[in-house]
Scaffold this motif. Structure first.
Motif, short mmCIF file in Angstrom:
data_model
loop_
_atom_site.label_atom_id
_atom_site.label_comp_id
_atom_site.label_asym_id
_atom_site.label_seq_id
_atom_site.Cartn_x
_atom_site.Cartn_y
_atom_site.Cartn_z
N ARG A 294 -11.29 6.33 -4.37
CA ARG A 294 -11.26 5.77 -3.00
C ARG A 294 -10.95 6.83 -1.93
NH1 ARG A 294 -10.00 2.29 -6.61
NH2 ARG A 294 -10.59 0.09 -6.45
N ARG B 222 -8.31 6.08 8.30
CA ARG B 222 -9.48 5.34 8.79
C ARG B 222 -10.65 6.27 9.10
NH1 ARG B 222 -9.12 0.27 10.78
NH2 ARG B 222 -8.66 -0.17 8.64
N TYR C 15 -7.79 5.83 -9.43
CA TYR C 15 -7.86 4.84 -8.34
C TYR C 15 -7.89 5.54 -6.99
CZ TYR C 15 -6.35 1.12 -5.11
OH TYR C 15 -6.24 0.25 -4.04
N GLY D 179 1.22 6.49 3.98
CA GLY D 179 0.97 7.93 4.06
C GLY D 179 -0.22 8.36 3.21
N PHE D 180 -0.97 7.38 2.69
CA PHE D 180 -2.16 7.71 1.92
C PHE D 180 -3.36 7.01 2.52
CE2 PHE D 180 1.18 8.88 -0.84
CZ PHE D 180 0.67 9.90 -1.65
N ARG E 277 0.86 -1.19 0.00
CA ARG E 277 0.00 0.00 0.00
C ARG E 277 0.89 1.23 0.00
NH1 ARG E 277 -5.42 -0.33 3.62
NH2 ARG E 277 -6.49 -1.78 2.26
N LEU E 278 0.39 2.29 -0.57
CA LEU E 278 1.17 3.54 -0.51
C LEU E 278 1.10 4.08 0.90
CD1 LEU E 278 0.58 5.85 -3.58
CD2 LEU E 278 2.51 4.37 -3.11
N LYS F 216 -12.28 10.74 5.54
CA LYS F 216 -12.53 10.15 4.23
C LYS F 216 -12.52 11.19 3.11
CE LYS F 216 -12.48 5.98 5.59
NZ LYS F 216 -11.18 5.29 5.46
N1 ACO Z 1 -2.65 2.44 -1.03
C1 ACO Z 1 -3.38 1.77 -1.94
N2 ACO Z 1 -4.67 1.43 -1.78
C2 ACO Z 1 -5.25 1.76 -0.64
C3 ACO Z 1 -4.56 2.47 0.39
C4 ACO Z 1 -3.22 2.82 0.16
N3 ACO Z 1 -2.52 3.49 1.08
N4 ACO Z 1 -5.39 2.67 1.43
C5 ACO Z 1 -6.56 2.13 1.09
N5 ACO Z 1 -6.49 1.57 -0.16
C6 ACO Z 1 -7.59 0.95 -0.91
C7 ACO Z 1 -7.97 -0.41 -0.37
O1 ACO Z 1 -7.26 -1.44 -1.03
C8 ACO Z 1 -9.44 -0.46 -0.66
O2 ACO Z 1 -9.60 -0.71 -2.04
P1 ACO Z 1 -10.91 -1.55 -2.58
O3 ACO Z 1 -12.09 -0.72 -2.18
O4 ACO Z 1 -10.70 -1.62 -4.03
O5 ACO Z 1 -10.85 -2.86 -1.86
C9 ACO Z 1 -9.91 0.97 -0.42
O6 ACO Z 1 -8.75 1.79 -0.69
C10 ACO Z 1 -10.41 1.23 0.99
O7 ACO Z 1 -9.40 0.76 1.90
P2 ACO Z 1 -9.67 0.32 3.40
O8 ACO Z 1 -8.53 -0.50 3.86
O9 ACO Z 1 -11.04 -0.24 3.53
O10 ACO Z 1 -9.63 1.70 4.14
P3 ACO Z 1 -9.53 1.85 5.65
O11 ACO Z 1 -10.25 3.07 6.01
O12 ACO Z 1 -9.94 0.61 6.34
O13 ACO Z 1 -7.95 2.02 5.90
C11 ACO Z 1 -5.85 2.95 6.25
C12 ACO Z 1 -7.35 3.20 6.18
C13 ACO Z 1 -5.55 1.78 7.18
C14 ACO Z 1 -5.20 4.21 6.83
C15 ACO Z 1 -5.33 2.66 4.85
O14 ACO Z 1 -5.67 3.71 3.98
C16 ACO Z 1 -3.82 2.41 4.80
O15 ACO Z 1 -3.39 1.27 5.03
N6 ACO Z 1 -2.99 3.48 4.50
C17 ACO Z 1 -1.56 3.36 4.48
C18 ACO Z 1 -0.99 3.39 5.88
C19 ACO Z 1 -1.03 4.77 6.50
O16 ACO Z 1 -0.62 5.75 5.92
N7 ACO Z 1 -1.52 4.81 7.74
C20 ACO Z 1 -1.58 6.05 8.52
C21 ACO Z 1 -2.95 6.52 8.70
S1 ACO Z 1 -2.94 8.13 9.43
C22 ACO Z 1 -2.74 7.96 11.09
O17 ACO Z 1 -2.81 6.90 11.64
C23 ACO Z 1 -2.42 9.20 11.86
#
Ligand code: ACO
Length: 426
Positions: free
Chosen positions: A358, A308, A354, A304-305, A301-302, A311
């Protein structure tokens, strides 16, 4: 009486159960399920995704609208007009300080920044390659050993002094972790410096040389602390509350919060951003990584993108992006390959269907990782800095709980193990 109630009908049970609906000042109403236990039921909500664990007046988040308010004030306004210590005061006390209160608070924090000399000896026991968060968990918890005279959590004055000690000493301990790792002597805090300036001084000065801290970098550091100051009932704050509900002292509770923050799903994300940029390594490989991020069969996953809760956009990321530009310009590193990769990645992701579909925008960790790296802070220290910033949030929530009627936190479970059975041969 115009109280709203929800009615719960249970299959096979004659009478439905009425549950009170409670309304907050803003945000969704909540259904009070407390009465269900007496009727023989628990609620089931793994991850507490639908559960309001407490009533609080500190921070409000609306993830869909990109709103973050501390004591009612929008984070963007605090980042622009306030500073970290003033925001600490606001979180702790509920109102902004007047000029005299502000000066008194700043002074109090300033005169608590030194740690007991005996605490410095703790560091000698840690291996040189210890992760700084491992040291933070231990040393912050150990602070409780030094303040037995003021650990009566039922006394408001004891809670106040502990809160001030924690806010004041966290940067000192954080910088000591860094100095320990690189084998340099600890630098004492200086009372003529501001909070963030002091932190950068303790990180980067040596007894031989004290480089002047750039006001732009000090401001950036202050804003990073401010933007992390609180975030409602997140995992580490809920951990602090749960630990505190047992009557544990605030240093032990904050140490528990630091442990919860350490995980990559919480505070470790900005470190992951830097690791990802390193892994990409060259602008020519960005497309390859974007492709991987979209591939459902690839766990990549990328970093920083996405977020939770937010949105549409993360209000903190907007502020951080601006600071990121200022810091890179100040340091003249805009053309550093790593930062060029970050900029390209941001642009491509913001324009790509993409990510747009999302709602995956760069989050606060994306920019904070870049800023901290540019300032010269190693990635292993990023979560420590998050912990320093989050301290007023943890301690405000702990204080709010202790100053009101509360119960020990004790969730229940849906038991799916063996029913009673006899030991063989019984
Ligand atoms: N890169 C690529 N695809 C992604 C990413 C990403 N960073 N984040 C979400 N997606 C996609 C998922 O694959 C999913 O695709 P689909 O609908 O085709 O299946 C869709 O976007 C929704 O993703 P979810 O996992 O359901 O989103 P959720 O809200 O549960 O997750 C999260 C949020 C965990 C932050 C996620 O975006 C992620 O893993 N990001 C990268 C890690 C990160 O930067 N975390 C820090 C968050 S900020 C903080 O904690 C202060």
């Amino acid at each position: 009486m115009n109280k709203k109630t929800a009615s719960l009908s249970l299959e096979g049970v004659k009478d439905s159960i009425d549950l009170p609906i409670l309304g907050g000042s803003i945000g969704p109403d909540v259904i009070d399920v407390g009465g269900l236990t007496a009727k023989g039921y628990f609620t089931f909500d793994p991850g507490f995704m639908s559960t309001a664990s407490c009533e609080s007046r500190i921070t409000y988040i609306d993830g869909d609208k990109g709103v973050l308010l501390h004591r009612g004030y929008p984070i963007e306004q605090l980042a622009e007009k306030s500073d970290y210590l003033e925001t600490c005061y606001l979180l702790l006390n509920g109102e902004l300080p007047d000029p005299a209160q502000k000066a008194e608070f700043e002074n109090d924090i300033r005169y608590h920044t030194m740690v007991h000399e005996k605490l410095c000896e703790f560091f000698k026991g840690f291996p040189i390659n210890a992760h700084p968060m491992a040291i933070m968990v231990g040393v912050v918890g150990a602070l409780s050993a030094f303040y037995h005279d003021s650990l009566d959590i039922m006394k408001e004055e004891d809670r106040r002094i502990s809160a001030h000690r924690l806010i004041a000493k966290m940067p000192t301990i954080a910088a000591m972790c860094y100095k320990h790792a690189i084998g340099q002597p600890f630098m004492y805090p200086r009372n003529d410096f501001g909070y963030a300036e002091n932190f950068l001084h303790m990180m980067f000065s040596t007894p031989c040389e004290a480089p002047k801290v750039s006001p732009i970098l000090a401001k950036a550091m202050d804003t990073i602390f401010l933007l992390h100051a609180d975030h409602e009932q997140n995992a580490s704050t809920s951990t602090v509350r749960l630990a505190g509900s047992t009557g544990a002292n605030p240093f032990a509770c904050v140490s528990a919060g630091i442990a919860a923050l350490w995980g990559p799903a919480h505070g470790g994300a900005n470190e992951a951003v830097l690791n990802m940029l390193d892994e990409i390594g060259d602008e020519s490989r960005i497309e390859e990584f974007i492709k991987r991020a979209k591939d459902k069969n690839d766990p990549f996953r990328l970093m920083g993108f996405g977020h939770r809760v937010y949105k549409n956009f993360d209000p903190r990321a907007k502020v951080m992006r601006k600071i990121c530009d200022e810091v890179l310009t100040e340091l003249g590193v805009e053309n550093d390959p790593l930062f060029r990769i970050a900029r390209r990645l941001e642009k491509i992701a913001l324009e790509d269907e993409y990510f747009i579909e999302r709602k995956l925008y760069p989050n606060v960790d994306f920019y904070s990782g870049i800023i901290l790296k540019a300032i010269g802070i190693p990635a292993s220290m990023f979560t420590v800095i998050f912990a320093v910033g989050r301290t007023p949030g943890w301690i405000s929530h702990w204080n709010e709980m202790i100053s009101n009627p509360y119960k020990i936190g004790r969730p229940r479970q849906l038991y799916t193990g063996h029913a009673r059975r006899d030991y063989p041969g019984t």
